[in-house]
Design a protein around this motif. Structure first.
Motif, PDB file in Angstrom:
ATOM      1  N   HIS A  21       0.952  -1.488   0.106  1.00 18.29           N
ATOM      2  CA  HIS A  21      -0.093  -0.011   0.088  1.00 18.29           C
ATOM      3  C   HIS A  21       0.930   1.192   0.016  1.00 18.29           C
ATOM      4  CE1 HIS A  21      -2.204   3.320   2.249  1.00 18.29           C
ATOM      5  NE2 HIS A  21      -3.162   2.877   1.517  1.00 18.29           N
ATOM      6  N   ASP A  55       2.933   4.430   1.110  1.00 13.95           N
ATOM      7  CA  ASP A  55       3.344   4.529   2.457  1.00 13.95           C
ATOM      8  C   ASP A  55       3.798   3.638   3.381  1.00 13.95           C
ATOM      9  OD1 ASP A  55       3.626   7.253   2.250  1.00 13.95           O
ATOM     10  OD2 ASP A  55       2.177   7.863   3.700  1.00 13.95           O
ATOM     11  N   THR A 107       9.318   1.601  -0.939  1.00 13.86           N
ATOM     12  CA  THR A 107      10.714   2.274  -1.450  1.00 13.86           C
ATOM     13  C   THR A 107      11.617   2.308  -0.334  1.00 13.86           C
ATOM     14  OG1 THR A 107       9.182   3.662  -2.513  1.00 13.86           O
ATOM     15  CG2 THR A 107      11.481   4.594  -2.548  1.00 13.86           C
ATOM     16  N   VAL A 138      13.973   8.374   0.956  1.00  7.70           N
ATOM     17  CA  VAL A 138      12.721   8.838   0.227  1.00  7.70           C
ATOM     18  C   VAL A 138      12.220  10.243   0.655  1.00  7.70           C
ATOM     19  CG1 VAL A 138      10.018   8.555  -0.056  1.00  7.70           C
ATOM     20  CG2 VAL A 138      11.674   6.453   0.360  1.00  7.70           C
ATOM     21  N   ASP A 139      12.466  10.535   1.836  1.00  5.96           N
ATOM     22  CA  ASP A 139      12.017  11.775   2.393  1.00  5.96           C
ATOM     23  C   ASP A 139      13.004  12.915   1.757  1.00  5.96           C
ATOM     24  OD1 ASP A 139      10.193  10.784   3.811  1.00  5.96           O
ATOM     25  OD2 ASP A 139      11.245  10.300   5.636  1.00  5.96           O
ATOM     26  N   GLY A 154       6.110  11.754  -4.282  1.00  7.68           N
ATOM     27  CA  GLY A 154       6.941  11.065  -3.158  1.00  7.68           C
ATOM     28  C   GLY A 154       6.057   9.561  -3.343  1.00  7.68           C
ATOM     29  N   ILE A 155       5.392   9.424  -4.530  1.00  3.12           N
ATOM     30  CA  ILE A 155       5.029   8.052  -4.571  1.00  3.12           C
ATOM     31  C   ILE A 155       5.452   7.301  -5.748  1.00  3.12           C
ATOM     32  CG2 ILE A 155       2.638   8.483  -3.438  1.00  3.12           C
ATOM     33  CD1 ILE A 155       1.658   8.488  -6.198  1.00  3.12           C
ATOM     34  N   ASN A 191       6.496  -3.938   8.362  1.00  4.55           N
ATOM     35  CA  ASN A 191       7.275  -2.898   8.419  1.00  4.55           C
ATOM     36  C   ASN A 191       6.895  -1.918   9.412  1.00  4.55           C
ATOM     37  OD1 ASN A 191       9.733  -1.329   7.659  1.00  4.55           O
ATOM     38  ND2 ASN A 191       8.377  -0.339   6.092  1.00  4.55           N
ATOM     39  N   ASP A 218       8.940   0.223  14.664  1.00  6.49           N
ATOM     40  CA  ASP A 218       9.413   1.314  15.536  1.00  6.49           C
ATOM     41  C   ASP A 218       8.295   2.266  15.442  1.00  6.49           C
ATOM     42  OD1 ASP A 218       9.893   2.010  12.592  1.00  6.49           O
ATOM     43  OD2 ASP A 218      10.593   3.898  13.566  1.00  6.49           O
ATOM     44  N   ARG A 219       7.253   2.345  14.836  1.00  6.86           N
ATOM     45  CA  ARG A 219       6.344   3.510  14.890  1.00  6.86           C
ATOM     46  C   ARG A 219       5.337   3.356  15.925  1.00  6.86           C
ATOM     47  NH1 ARG A 219       2.909   4.891   9.882  1.00  6.86           N
ATOM     48  NH2 ARG A 219       1.885   5.953  11.456  1.00  6.86           N
ATOM     49  N   SER A 273      11.863  -2.934  10.762  1.00  4.90           N
ATOM     50  CA  SER A 273      11.879  -1.352  10.539  1.00  4.90           C
ATOM     51  C   SER A 273      12.827  -1.187   9.529  1.00  4.90           C
ATOM     52  CB  SER A 273      11.832  -0.743  12.013  1.00  4.90           C
ATOM     53  OG  SER A 273      12.273   0.420  11.584  1.00  4.90           O
ATOM     54  N   SER A 274      12.449  -0.952   8.396  1.00  2.59           N
ATOM     55  CA  SER A 274      13.345  -0.755   7.244  1.00  2.59           C
ATOM     56  C   SER A 274      14.143   0.914   7.550  1.00  2.59           C
ATOM     57  CB  SER A 274      12.671  -0.571   5.963  1.00  2.59           C
ATOM     58  OG  SER A 274      12.044  -1.617   5.603  1.00  2.59           O
ATOM     59  N   LEU A 275      13.180   1.767   7.932  1.00  6.33           N
ATOM     60  CA  LEU A 275      13.875   2.946   8.291  1.00  6.33           C
ATOM     61  C   LEU A 275      15.126   2.889   9.254  1.00  6.33           C
ATOM     62  CD1 LEU A 275      13.340   5.855   7.382  1.00  6.33           C
ATOM     63  CD2 LEU A 275      12.030   6.229   9.456  1.00  6.33           C
TER      64      LEU A 275
HETATM   65  N1  LIG Z   1       8.711   4.975  11.352  1.00  6.76           N
HETATM   66  C1  LIG Z   1       8.992   4.182  10.140  1.00  6.76           C
HETATM   67  N2  LIG Z   1       8.775   4.813   9.034  1.00  6.76           N
HETATM   68  C2  LIG Z   1       9.239   4.275   7.976  1.00  6.76           C
HETATM   69  C3  LIG Z   1       9.703   3.030   7.788  1.00  6.76           C
HETATM   70  N3  LIG Z   1       9.826   2.580   6.508  1.00  6.76           N
HETATM   71  C4  LIG Z   1       9.318   3.719   5.660  1.00  6.76           C
HETATM   72  N4  LIG Z   1       8.935   4.720   6.597  1.00  6.76           N
HETATM   73  C5  LIG Z   1       8.479   6.028   6.132  1.00  6.76           C
HETATM   74  O1  LIG Z   1       7.325   5.852   5.495  1.00  6.76           O
HETATM   75  C6  LIG Z   1       6.999   6.736   4.476  1.00  6.76           C
HETATM   76  C7  LIG Z   1       6.773   5.899   3.347  1.00  6.76           C
HETATM   77  O2  LIG Z   1       7.850   5.228   2.736  1.00  6.76           O
HETATM   78  P1  LIG Z   1       7.900   4.757   1.395  1.00  6.76           P
HETATM   79  O3  LIG Z   1       9.136   3.813   1.520  1.00  6.76           O
HETATM   80  O4  LIG Z   1       8.203   5.785   0.577  1.00  6.76           O
HETATM   81  O5  LIG Z   1       6.563   4.065   0.909  1.00  6.76           O
HETATM   82  P2  LIG Z   1       6.172   3.340  -0.177  1.00  6.76           P
HETATM   83  O6  LIG Z   1       5.291   2.155   0.268  1.00  6.76           O
HETATM   84  O7  LIG Z   1       7.228   3.185  -1.110  1.00  6.76           O
HETATM   85  O8  LIG Z   1       5.337   4.469  -0.586  1.00  6.76           O
HETATM   86  P3  LIG Z   1       5.087   4.905  -2.125  1.00  6.76           P
HETATM   87  O9  LIG Z   1       6.208   5.179  -3.022  1.00  6.76           O
HETATM   88  O10 LIG Z   1       4.152   6.199  -1.839  1.00  6.76           O
HETATM   89  O11 LIG Z   1       4.223   3.640  -2.657  1.00  6.76           O
HETATM   90  C8  LIG Z   1       8.349   7.516   4.364  1.00  6.76           C
HETATM   91  O12 LIG Z   1       8.153   8.696   5.040  1.00  6.76           O
HETATM   92  C9  LIG Z   1       9.548   6.573   5.032  1.00  6.76           C
HETATM   93  O13 LIG Z   1      10.436   7.312   5.642  1.00  6.76           O
HETATM   94  C10 LIG Z   1       9.910   2.445   9.137  1.00  6.76           C
HETATM   95  O14 LIG Z   1      10.306   1.400   9.241  1.00  6.76           O
HETATM   96  N5  LIG Z   1       9.701   3.175  10.254  1.00  6.76           N
END
Ligand SMILES: Nc1nc2c(ncn2[C@@H]2O[C@H](COP(=O)(O)OP(=O)(O)OP(=O)(O)O)[C@@H](O)[C@H]2O)c(=O)[nH]1
Length: 675
Positions: free
Chosen positions: A14, A16, A20, A39-40, A56-57, A131, A134-135, A257-259
């Motif tokens: 989905h 977000d 990515t 991504v940010d 951002g998508i 994923n 940590d949130r 938690s990928s981030l």
């Molecule tokens: N807290 C937290 N935030 C995360 C994590 N993984 C991704 N995010 C955040 O979630 C948001 C969306 O992440 P993306 O990797 O762009 O998600 P996506 O599924 O590829 O989204 P689209 O490209 O819009 O389809 C960004 O602001 C990321 O920094 C995680 O493990 N923990």
């Protein structure tokens, strides 16, 4: 590289959920990336299109190759938004397995549900990754429940998280019964494995039991060892998981938690351990053009060449990049191939293997693999590439009809040429995008699958191709049909070039059920009319199907029966009968109580319970009919249907109605008479 060490996978999520971010980590750990793209910051390597970075998508799937433990993994990036159905379907078509990424807070969102069910239809084996542990609000176990109830899947956790939110510190590997920890201050490359400490032991044992219990359903050997209280060998566990993932009985679950750089490498191990190599799959369905019969093709490099163009991407410098999945044989640069759909020969120039931000030239690509061919002239998404002697068509991709359109008008003559080029390129890339000229106004009208889809297309024309153009408001694509049965006689008589042309035909026009499509049949007796003239009438009628006489929209669900003819051998001509077919259809259509049909959409809305009242009344106001409402763990799930025309701008409305906490997915359902 040998075939059995290849994996073609997609990452489905989905918007977000973190697809990515996770893909970035995968590319980093597999050694292809030098630094982690965030991504940010808008520099993620997969999101290379300017527009994606603005929004951002991720909208366009790129095929990217990386290597992990002597295996080649081709990642086919899959968009998560249903407006990009074609992108989702075309990538599902060529991948052999997928990783579903879910957010530990949001769980299964409506759009991941849609994409998941699309993957069910294509029988794609999957593993899942939960994923964002940590949130704040992360709850691994809720998501497991969601996967069970909303996706109807059997989640089998192979890891469970230690802690959640800010206390999330690593995973327990239920297969090896070890703790896996990642240093919070590092890039997460190093995983420390250690015996499970007392604090986590009870939980680990509880979930190991659940794992064995679940796998015991599929393996008597595991069940016996488990009941006898004996150790189940790791290799046995892995082989039972592998077999039942590939046959889609179970979905192994990973967490992280990928981030925060935790939990990603086990997912890569999972891809290799549990998702299939190409040659483990069933032979590929195809159609032999010469023999006009369906055939099966072995997935072998020794066979004749058979490849599918599953994506075209325009590169400013290189031209068209054609992403091709090879099912059989070997594609070599410098050789000639045959495009069966276009009936054209083409020479294969450069073949590239793409990583996220660079490419490597290769001389050939074999069965089971994916590569990019540069500069093919005729290839369009969905075409089959083979050799001239071996004319086969791989199973065709079917895309739904576009339901929404917008008029676009170039501002100057030079923009006109630029726009023509832009639209042509976009059409080659995306088969769900259509361009037509409005018969009355002469305006160009482009159609797509939804508001977002059109918006992206229009922005690409304006920004990427730098065309100055006026863009109208989005319009619903209507259809036309008839509601009563009428018999009509059409006589065509004209002298053309000194020769008399005469045709006299009687057509019966009748309504069909919704979704049955248009049909032409002949009820003439043998020898009543030469077959080529029956064919001419058919051509005329079928051409007229394209535009109804109410407002010129395409017609649907109409049956036309040729019931009688008056044949005069001396004056009969193909032209006359074709014209009689077309004109006869138009006149009969007008008499048969024609109506305009409008697209109705299926809607899935998720929102917290506090807002559900307002959401439902909002939907009703838009002419929506609420079919069901279900309470889920964190939200209410409303299923409804509504006419598309009333749903314009719903994203914004829902956002304001739910303070940004509601989400929805919308899909074409059916056509119904316009009210
Ligand atoms: N807290 C937290 N935030 C995360 C994590 N993984 C991704 N995010 C955040 O979630 C948001 C969306 O992440 P993306 O990797 O762009 O998600 P996506 O599924 O590829 O989204 P689209 O490209 O819009 O389809 C960004 O602001 C990321 O920094 C995680 O493990 N923990």
């Amino acid at each position: 590289m040998a075939e059995e060490t290849t994996r073609n996978i997609g990452i489905m999520a989905h918007i977000d959920a973190g697809k990515t971010t996770t893909t970035e980590r995968i590319l980093y750990y597999t050694g292809k990336n030098h630094r982690i793209g965030e991504v940010d910051n808008g520099n993620a390597t997969m999101d290379w299109m300017e527009q994606e970075q603005d929004r951002g998508i991720t909208i366009v799937s790129a095929a990217t190759t990386c290597f992990w433990h002597d295996h080649q993994i081709n990642i086919i990036d899959t968009p998560g938004h249903v407006d990009f159905t074609a992108e989702v379907e075309r990538s599902l078509r060529v991948l052999d397995g997928a990783v579903g990424v879910f957010c530990a807070v949001g769980g299964v969102e409506p759009q991941s549900e849609t994409v998941w069910h699309q993957a069910d239809r294509y029988s794609v084996p999957r593993i899942a990754y939960i994923n964002k542990m940590d949130r704040i609000g992360a709850n691994f176990y809720n998501v497991l429940e969601d996967i069970k109830t909303r996706l109807g899947a059997t989640p089998v956790p192979l890891q469970i998280p230690m802690g959640e939110e800010s206390s999330y510190c690593g995973n327990i590997d239920l297969i090896t019964m070890e703790e896996l920890r990642w240093d919070s201050m590092s890039d997460g490359s190093v995983i420390t494995r250690s015996p499970i400490k007392d604090e986590w032991l009870a939980k680990a044992e509880e979930w190991k039991e659940k794992l064995l219990d679940e796998l015991g359903v599929y393996s008597d050997e595991i069940m016996e060892l488990y009941l006898e209280g004996k150790e189940v060998p790791i290799e046995l566990l892995k082989s039972v998981i592998r077999e039942n993932t590939i046959n889609q009985s179970i979905v192994p679950i990973f967490v992280g938690s990928s981030l925060k750089n935790k939990g990603v490498q086990p997912v890569l191990d999972g891809v290799i351990d549990f998702l299939p190599a190409p040659e483990e799959l069933e032979p590929v369905k195809a159609h032999s053009v010469k023999k006009d019969e369906d055939i099966l093709i072995e997935r072998s490099a020794k066979g004749d060449l058979a490849g599918l163009v599953f994506k075209i991407q325009q590169d400013k410098d290189a031209g068209a990049l054609c992403f091709i999945r090879i099912y059989s044989g070997v594609l070599k640069s410098g050789t000639a191939v045959y495009n069966v759909n276009k009936k054209k020969k083409e020479r294969i120039g450069r073949i590239l293997r793409m990583s996220a931000n660079s490419s490597e030239q290769i001389s050939s690509v074999g069965a089971g693999d994916i590569a990019v061919v540069v500069g093919m002239k005729f290839a369009q998404t969905g075409d089959t590439i083979t050799t001239e002697g071996n004319q086969i068509l791989l199973e065709q991709m079917e895309f739904p009809e576009p339901v929404i359109s917008v008029a676009i008008e170039p501002k100057t003559v030079s923009d006109q040429d630029k726009m023509k080029n832009a639209l042509e390129n976009l059409k080659r890339e995306d088969p769900t995008f259509k361009v037509a000229e409005d018969a009355e106004t002469g305006q160009l009208v482009i159609s797509g699958m939804g508001e977002l889809h059109l918006d992206v297309l229009v922005t690409r024309v304006l920004k990427e191709y730098k065309v100055a153009a006026n863009v109208g408001n989005p319009q619903v694509s209507y259809r036309e049909t008839v509601t009563s049965e009428v018999v009509h006689n059409e006589i065509f008589e004209k002298t053309l070039g000194g020769k008399e042309n005469f045709a006299d035909i009687t057509l019966k026009i009748s309504p069909q059920s919704r979704g049955e499509g248009n049909l032409f049949i002949s009820e003439l007796k043998k020898n009543q009319l030469p077959l080529n003239l029956v064919e001419s009438i058919k051509n005329g009628v079928e051409a007229a199907f394209g535009a109804g006489s109410l407002m010129g929209y395409p017609t649907v669900d109409i049956k036309v029966t040729l019931v009688d003819v008056n044949y005069d051998e001396l004056k009969a001509s193909e032209t006359a009968f074709e014209a009689a077919g077309a004109l006869g259809f138009d006149s009969a259509f007008r008499k048969a109580a024609p109506v305009l049909l409008e697209p109705h959409m299926n809607l899935d809305v998720l929102c917290p319970a506090d807002y559900v009242g307002e959401v439902i009344s909002g939907l009703t106001k838009r002419g929506g009919i609420v079919n069901s409402m279900e309470s889920k763990i964190a939200h209410e799930h409303v299923k409804a249907q509504a006419p598309l025309v009333k749903m314009f701008g719903y994203t914004t409305t829902l956002r304001s109605q739910t303070q940004g906490r509601g989400t929805f997915a919308m899909e074409f359902s059916h056509y119904a008479p316009k009210e």
